[in-house]
Design a protein around this motif. Sequence first.
Motif, PDB file in Angstrom:
ATOM      1  N   THR A   1      -2.280   7.254 -12.585  1.00 32.24           N
ATOM      2  CA  THR A   1      -2.472   6.182 -11.599  1.00 32.24           C
ATOM      3  C   THR A   1      -1.184   5.355 -11.527  1.00 32.24           C
ATOM      4  O   THR A   1      -0.343   5.434 -12.418  1.00 32.24           O
ATOM      5  CB  THR A   1      -3.644   5.264 -12.020  1.00 32.24           C
ATOM      6  OG1 THR A   1      -3.430   4.861 -13.384  1.00 32.24           O
ATOM      7  CG2 THR A   1      -4.975   5.977 -11.911  1.00 32.24           C
TER       8      THR A   1
ATOM      9  N   ARG B   1      -0.553   5.400   0.383  1.00 33.72           N
ATOM     10  CA  ARG B   1      -1.470   6.136  -0.480  1.00 33.72           C
ATOM     11  C   ARG B   1      -2.601   5.274  -1.043  1.00 33.72           C
ATOM     12  O   ARG B   1      -3.648   5.771  -1.417  1.00 33.72           O
ATOM     13  CB  ARG B   1      -0.657   6.780  -1.619  1.00 33.72           C
ATOM     14  CG  ARG B   1      -1.438   7.681  -2.538  1.00 33.72           C
ATOM     15  CD  ARG B   1      -1.959   8.899  -1.804  1.00 33.72           C
ATOM     16  NE  ARG B   1      -2.863   9.680  -2.655  1.00 33.72           N
ATOM     17  CZ  ARG B   1      -4.158   9.434  -2.780  1.00 33.72           C
ATOM     18  NH1 ARG B   1      -4.718   8.444  -2.122  1.00 33.72           N
ATOM     19  NH2 ARG B   1      -4.906  10.194  -3.555  1.00 33.72           N
ATOM     20  N   GLN B   2      -2.355   3.959  -1.116  1.00 38.04           N
ATOM     21  CA  GLN B   2      -3.370   3.094  -1.708  1.00 38.04           C
ATOM     22  C   GLN B   2      -4.127   2.260  -0.666  1.00 38.04           C
ATOM     23  O   GLN B   2      -5.044   1.514  -1.023  1.00 38.04           O
ATOM     24  CB  GLN B   2      -2.736   2.178  -2.754  1.00 38.04           C
ATOM     25  CG  GLN B   2      -1.873   1.066  -2.186  1.00 38.04           C
ATOM     26  CD  GLN B   2      -0.929   0.513  -3.216  1.00 38.04           C
ATOM     27  OE1 GLN B   2      -0.461   1.223  -4.101  1.00 38.04           O
ATOM     28  NE2 GLN B   2      -0.618  -0.751  -3.133  1.00 38.04           N
TER      29      GLN B   2
ATOM     30  N   LEU C   1      -4.373   4.512  -5.593  1.00 32.97           N
ATOM     31  CA  LEU C   1      -5.069   5.638  -4.956  1.00 32.97           C
ATOM     32  C   LEU C   1      -6.306   5.080  -4.272  1.00 32.97           C
ATOM     33  O   LEU C   1      -7.200   4.558  -4.934  1.00 32.97           O
ATOM     34  CB  LEU C   1      -5.504   6.673  -6.012  1.00 32.97           C
ATOM     35  CG  LEU C   1      -4.398   7.249  -6.900  1.00 32.97           C
ATOM     36  CD1 LEU C   1      -5.005   7.961  -8.115  1.00 32.97           C
ATOM     37  CD2 LEU C   1      -3.536   8.216  -6.107  1.00 32.97           C
TER      38      LEU C   1
END
Lengths: 259, 259, 259, 259
Positions: A173, A238-239, A203
């Motif tokens: 992560t 991506r998050q 994520l």
Amino acid sequence: MICEENIITVEVAGLIFGDGKAKFIAGPCAVESEEQIYNLAKELKKCGVDILRGGCFKPRTSPYSFQGLGEEGLHYLNEAGKFYGLPIISEFMSIEEVLKFHHLVDIIQIGSRNMYNYPLLRTLGEIDKPVMLKRGFSATYEEWHLASQYIISNGNKKVILAERGIRTFETGTRNTLDITAIPFMKCRTGLPIVCDPSHAVGLREFVEPLAFAALATGADGLMIEVHETPEKALSDGRQSIELKKFPELMDKFRDFQRR
Amino acid sequence: MICEENIITVEVAGLIFGDGKAKFIAGPCAVESEEQIYNLAKELKKCGVDILRGGCFKPRTSPYSFQGLGEEGLHYLNEAGKFYGLPIISEFMSIEEVLKFHHLVDIIQIGSRNMYNYPLLRTLGEIDKPVMLKRGFSATYEEWHLASQYIISNGNKKVILAERGIRTFETGTRNTLDITAIPFMKCRTGLPIVCDPSHAVGLREFVEPLAFAALATGADGLMIEVHETPEKALSDGRQSIELKKFPELMDKFRDFQRR
Amino acid sequence: MICEENIITVEVAGLIFGDGKAKFIAGPCAVESEEQIYNLAKELKKCGVDILRGGCFKPRTSPYSFQGLGEEGLHYLNEAGKFYGLPIISEFMSIEEVLKFHHLVDIIQIGSRNMYNYPLLRTLGEIDKPVMLKRGFSATYEEWHLASQYIISNGNKKVILAERGIRTFETGTRNTLDITAIPFMKCRTGLPIVCDPSHAVGLREFVEPLAFAALATGADGLMIEVHETPEKALSDGRQSIELKKFPELMDKFRDFQRR
Amino acid sequence: MICEENIITVEVAGLIFGDGKAKFIAGPCAVESEEQIYNLAKELKKCGVDILRGGCFKPRTSPYSFQGLGEEGLHYLNEAGKFYGLPIISEFMSIEEVLKFHHLVDIIQIGSRNMYNYPLLRTLGEIDKPVMLKRGFSATYEEWHLASQYIISNGNKKVILAERGIRTFETGTRNTLDITAIPFMKCRTGLPIVCDPSHAVGLREFVEPLAFAALATGADGLMIEVHETPEKALSDGRQSIELKKFPELMDKFRDFQRR
């Protein structure tokens, strides 16, 4: 919660952080255009977000990455917030930015990279504006507590802490959310504390359970990154939660809170 | 050394960092008085130190700790250096300090807490003065390299790196000296790199072997804390070498270097 | 060195660890065939290596990776060592392996993953064979010291420590060599300590400077991975020194030591 | 939860881990006497605990600390469990202990220190008994996943994971609970996962909020240390919940779960 005797509340544009009900802060990692932030503001307001976030002065690891729209972006954010009735938060990285632009935001965000920037913290102590002080990504509880004291002891008591993940050996992560920080720091400092699960985990599929965890430990707020088309975001795609899926998430947060 | 093709040298007051011969930087953690710094300068010059260090603007974890003598201390340091023919280095923490005082030092130190302070780094790119960029205590090699690029890409090529220990789980020492950083970063960036064993280990009895290790891996310099009476130091006494024992240590360093 | 009063020496097949002169341990990560280990033993003996290493029972992170040749490999290693007059070291992972095979090696290696395996350590305390106790990759000095006490307090005083890098946030290298561990643990425990730069850094080009650093801090030995054709190694190829380049490295180590 | 397609369930004495309803495991750090464990079993059964825990073979950092009652303690635990109708869990540290005693427990606990003990894990693969595999305190998700594969690929599919905090730079708490591990590992492996907040934080006053956080992220169980008089506990007293306060905590857990 555990240490009820020393609870401090901080008001931000009429919202009371620390009153026992979590506040919801959402928006894009970076303001990318006027159209983008207006559209996001409209939709986020609709689904019950309390405060609009948007980065304008971006502290990027590389000098060659997108650095944010700066002052221009800040005006877009400010106007979009006013238009849709949303208080705004944005990050400042220098004394100059704080002095010049603090009147344009409802709360100043100090990012992880500046938690140890003591001249900046002292300046924040001298102005009348709430500050959200993010934890340095390797800062101990004690260092973070003392960093808040640089602001408070200089005269500004409106400090809200933000846990955003710490740096560990784990590479699965982006960071490691230190969920313990929420009850621990609340207990130690009495200050309101919000959780930023987006930066912590990096994520998007894990933002929801971590947000629940934060609410379960008594967080005074959540800060969530939302983007219309995350795969096209100029930073942190991506998050980011996709905008069209966010209303459902807000419903879940409110359900959780009501229980 | 491993990567000889891209060696960069940086001149500081006639001294060439990166020429294959380590330079010696020494002095107190903090300038505490005019008398103190004059006396230290005299003795350190005698035993062959190249550059005098002394903190004036101190980034302390607690706002309630001694914060340094500030501008007053900087004048003492500057004058003591001139009087005894020693170039000086001191830390600045803000753009304002850099712009106002950089003419008073021969090399600007940027401490660990400011390695991610990008507005400050950009400002350093715009002035003509060597910079020693300490590694953030949890900064990766990549982040540190890119931080140096914030200075270099803005126009100032005179950057020297400094490894000062990283934050790990180990609590037996103040930090963990990452000795690998010396050959690794030299190889990756070509920049000169010095080692600060005093802050890395935090215990004076281990400064000597760690200094040897740094020389053995090709460090371009050492930065050592020295104090007349460490047990009375206003900061970092536990890691400071006692002044009267320092000449012997300098002899050992030179012997090591000659081999 | 710093703490000369409590130096303990450990004899391994006539070699005295802790006598002030570093011993050289080298060999492949894993014994891969009879031919391989005989050839390596011959060449390593020629260039002055003191002890031959070779993994037979391999603790691999994945159960699906090559697990070593086991007992068969151990016999090859034992015979190659005898044939060329080299004492041998190999890792055991269980009480059963220790009891069954310890007569085949001159020194037992306990790897990082087993530093906390207390029943295994207790068993080592009951046999008469030197033990090299590697530091767990996240073990504190105190935990490592106490792990050695599990062996010593059970009756076996022949313990040699080995620093092999710790786990940190840095991802540029395999682990982070904690060079401070060498003088610190020698001082704290009195035990001999060797350094394994190969596993620490994981990149062969940095093995040389880190080996020098270890010698400079007073390491009692070095353990280096060597392979005839590293790019074809069944494990750890990236960190292995090519055999044909190793004699030059040994010359440098001896030069360094003589200084 | 996020990854519903690959959920694996594990049965322990009729209880189904992974069925969506958290199980409650509680008991003392160590079995200290027959009387102690009978009394705890009685009270814990009354308030709805599902499984009784109690350490008999204790992996202590120091060989000079209390090492547990061993086989004697295991018989007390086994009999107390039977008497009050509670399945039991206890830790084994060696192949020998597993083979000799596994019939006495309903689930075998493998502690953090043995997550990398591959010969032990292989042995667990060959027996027919559920295993709770605690995360090594510096193990990555990948290493932990692969450790579980050492058991599963050898034939025993009954593996339950346990997050118990990781080692970080933070010293304010015993370890840092990695709450993300719960949804992340469940998603990655499909295996049930329980949370041990007691060892993670090391301070009893924070066990409650962390337990809530674990339930909020979908943990399949909680493991909580309880002691009649924590201040007199032979180990881990600081993190144990006082028995007389535990029923109220269980009520809160069930309320949380019902929501």
